[in-house]
Design a protein around this motif. Structure first.
Motif, mmCIF file in Angstrom:
data_model
loop_
_atom_site.group_PDB
_atom_site.id
_atom_site.type_symbol
_atom_site.label_atom_id
_atom_site.label_comp_id
_atom_site.label_asym_id
_atom_site.label_seq_id
_atom_site.Cartn_x
_atom_site.Cartn_y
_atom_site.Cartn_z
ATOM 1 N N TYR A 1 0.842 -1.204 0.000
ATOM 2 C CA TYR A 1 0.000 0.000 0.000
ATOM 3 C C TYR A 1 0.877 1.255 0.000
ATOM 4 C CZ TYR A 1 -3.176 3.590 1.894
ATOM 5 O OH TYR A 1 -3.888 4.740 2.107
ATOM 6 N N THR A 2 1.860 1.284 0.873
ATOM 7 C CA THR A 2 2.757 2.435 0.961
ATOM 8 C C THR A 2 3.524 2.622 -0.336
ATOM 9 O OG1 THR A 2 2.937 2.217 3.350
ATOM 10 C CG2 THR A 2 4.715 3.404 2.253
ATOM 11 N N LEU A 3 4.040 1.529 -0.899
ATOM 12 C CA LEU A 3 4.753 1.632 -2.178
ATOM 13 C C LEU A 3 3.853 2.215 -3.258
ATOM 14 C CD1 LEU A 3 6.869 -1.632 -2.444
ATOM 15 C CD2 LEU A 3 7.705 0.713 -2.501
ATOM 16 N N SER A 4 2.609 1.743 -3.323
ATOM 17 C CA SER A 4 1.704 2.240 -4.367
ATOM 18 C C SER A 4 1.354 3.708 -4.142
ATOM 19 C CB SER A 4 0.436 1.380 -4.447
ATOM 20 O OG SER A 4 -0.393 1.581 -3.332
ATOM 21 N N MET A 5 1.203 4.110 -2.891
ATOM 22 C CA MET A 5 0.859 5.510 -2.609
ATOM 23 C C MET A 5 2.030 6.458 -2.900
ATOM 24 S SD MET A 5 -2.220 5.802 -1.892
ATOM 25 C CE MET A 5 -3.083 4.346 -2.403
ATOM 26 N N LEU A 6 3.240 5.961 -2.805
ATOM 27 C CA LEU A 6 4.403 6.800 -3.095
ATOM 28 C C LEU A 6 4.795 6.753 -4.565
ATOM 29 C CD1 LEU A 6 6.544 6.120 0.072
ATOM 30 C CD2 LEU A 6 5.222 8.162 -0.490
ATOM 31 N N THR A 7 4.141 5.893 -5.338
ATOM 32 C CA THR A 7 4.470 5.784 -6.764
ATOM 33 C C THR A 7 3.212 6.001 -7.607
ATOM 34 O OG1 THR A 7 4.318 3.368 -6.601
ATOM 35 C CG2 THR A 7 6.521 4.344 -6.370
ATOM 36 N N TYR A 8 2.769 4.976 -8.294
ATOM 37 C CA TYR A 8 1.714 5.136 -9.308
ATOM 38 C C TYR A 8 0.358 5.544 -8.748
ATOM 39 C CZ TYR A 8 0.132 0.486 -7.982
ATOM 40 O OH TYR A 8 -0.340 -0.596 -7.274
ATOM 41 N N LYS A 9 -0.134 4.907 -7.711
ATOM 42 C CA LYS A 9 -1.458 5.226 -7.177
ATOM 43 C C LYS A 9 -1.479 6.618 -6.547
ATOM 44 C CE LYS A 9 -5.726 4.275 -6.234
ATOM 45 N NZ LYS A 9 -6.722 4.282 -7.286
ATOM 46 N N GLY A 10 -0.425 6.949 -5.843
ATOM 47 C CA GLY A 10 -0.324 8.281 -5.253
ATOM 48 C C GLY A 10 -0.262 9.367 -6.313
ATOM 49 N N ALA A 11 0.385 9.065 -7.436
ATOM 50 C CA ALA A 11 0.442 10.035 -8.536
ATOM 51 C C ALA A 11 -0.946 10.281 -9.109
ATOM 52 C CB ALA A 11 1.390 9.536 -9.629
ATOM 53 N N GLU A 12 -1.759 9.224 -9.199
ATOM 54 C CA GLU A 12 -3.142 9.377 -9.664
ATOM 55 C C GLU A 12 -3.936 10.263 -8.708
ATOM 56 O OE1 GLU A 12 -4.924 5.512 -10.113
ATOM 57 O OE2 GLU A 12 -3.382 4.848 -11.525
ATOM 58 N N LEU A 13 -3.779 10.026 -7.415
ATOM 59 C CA LEU A 13 -4.484 10.840 -6.413
ATOM 60 C C LEU A 13 -4.037 12.294 -6.482
ATOM 61 C CD1 LEU A 13 -4.442 8.474 -3.311
ATOM 62 C CD2 LEU A 13 -6.388 9.036 -4.754
ATOM 63 N N GLU A 14 -2.735 12.488 -6.648
ATOM 64 C CA GLU A 14 -2.209 13.846 -6.733
ATOM 65 C C GLU A 14 -2.798 14.574 -7.947
ATOM 66 O OE1 GLU A 14 2.126 16.018 -7.031
ATOM 67 O OE2 GLU A 14 2.019 14.003 -6.201
ATOM 68 N N ALA A 15 -2.906 13.874 -9.075
ATOM 69 C CA ALA A 15 -3.479 14.467 -10.289
ATOM 70 C C ALA A 15 -4.945 14.849 -10.078
ATOM 71 C CB ALA A 15 -3.343 13.490 -11.458
ATOM 72 N N GLN A 16 -5.630 14.141 -9.177
ATOM 73 C CA GLN A 16 -7.041 14.419 -8.880
ATOM 74 C C GLN A 16 -7.196 15.434 -7.751
ATOM 75 O OE1 GLN A 16 -8.690 10.607 -7.898
ATOM 76 N NE2 GLN A 16 -8.087 9.694 -9.843
ATOM 77 N N GLY A 17 -6.081 15.967 -7.264
ATOM 78 C CA GLY A 17 -6.147 16.945 -6.172
ATOM 79 C C GLY A 17 -6.391 16.307 -4.818
ATOM 80 N N TYR A 18 -5.992 15.069 -4.647
ATOM 81 C CA TYR A 18 -6.174 14.329 -3.393
ATOM 82 C C TYR A 18 -7.618 14.383 -2.905
ATOM 83 C CZ TYR A 18 -1.128 13.911 -3.087
ATOM 84 O OH TYR A 18 0.172 13.627 -3.353
#
Length: 181
Positions: A91-108
């Motif tokens: 979970y942490t790896l995904s949030m710091l890489t691809y999944k987190g980037a998606e969230l960041e693009a959506q404005g969290y």
């Protein structure tokens, strides 16, 4: 200088006693390879604040943040050293890489742990910007003896953080208080 950077292997582990149960309590550990596990000046062992959700994935995110704030790692990032951060939690790896980037693009958008994710991603981005050599995030490979050992040290540091609370007086956030949550 074309010299290859020497790696600094750091292991993070998020732990939760009684995960998803009433009275759960989380903590995290950060172990820097080449130190002794009891070196509290370099390694980190801390409980998750009672004001934060008590879950291992939250503890793992906090472990990454704590690792990046450790003075020895901050100094290493400015030198000819490549930080290799071994993360225990997918979970942490995904949030710091691809999944987190998606969230960041959506404005969290509001979701579980979104503010913590944003804060840890910002800390990692800052580490990338200030580092002489780009830090690397990797899952722990338990088939490699040195990684299994580093992972074990980080896990024990995290468990120790939670265990210390069992022997802490109630007025300081000890066992009786956190079991009644």
């Amino acid at each position: 200088n074309g010299a290859r950077p020497s790696p600094l292997h750091v292991y993070v582990f998020g732990y939760c006693h009684r995960e998803k149960e009433r009275g759960s309590r989380a903590g995290y550990g950060v172990y820097i390879e080449g130190t002794t596990p009891t070196d509290v000046a370099r390694n980190v062992s801390a409980p998750v604040s009672l004001y934060t959700k008590q879950m291992s994935k939250v503890a793992s995110l906090l472990a990454v943040e704590a690792a990046l704030e450790t003075p020895v790692i901050r100094r290493a990032l400015r030198r000819n050293v490549r930080l290799v951060l071994h993360v225990d939690d997918p979970y942490t790896l995904s949030m710091l890489t691809y999944k987190g980037a998606e969230l960041e693009a959506q404005g969290y958008p509001p979701r579980e742990n979104h503010l913590l994710i944003a804060r840890v991603r910002k800390a990692f981005a800052h580490a990338v910007q200030t580092a002489k050599h780009h830090p690397v995030l990797l899952p722990v490979n338990l088939d490699k003896a040195n990684q299994a050992e580093g992972y074990g040290h980080a896990r024990r540091l995290a468990q120790t953080a939670v265990e210390h609370l069992r022997h802490t007086p109630l007025a300081q956030g000890g066992e009786q208080e956190w079991y009644s949550l």
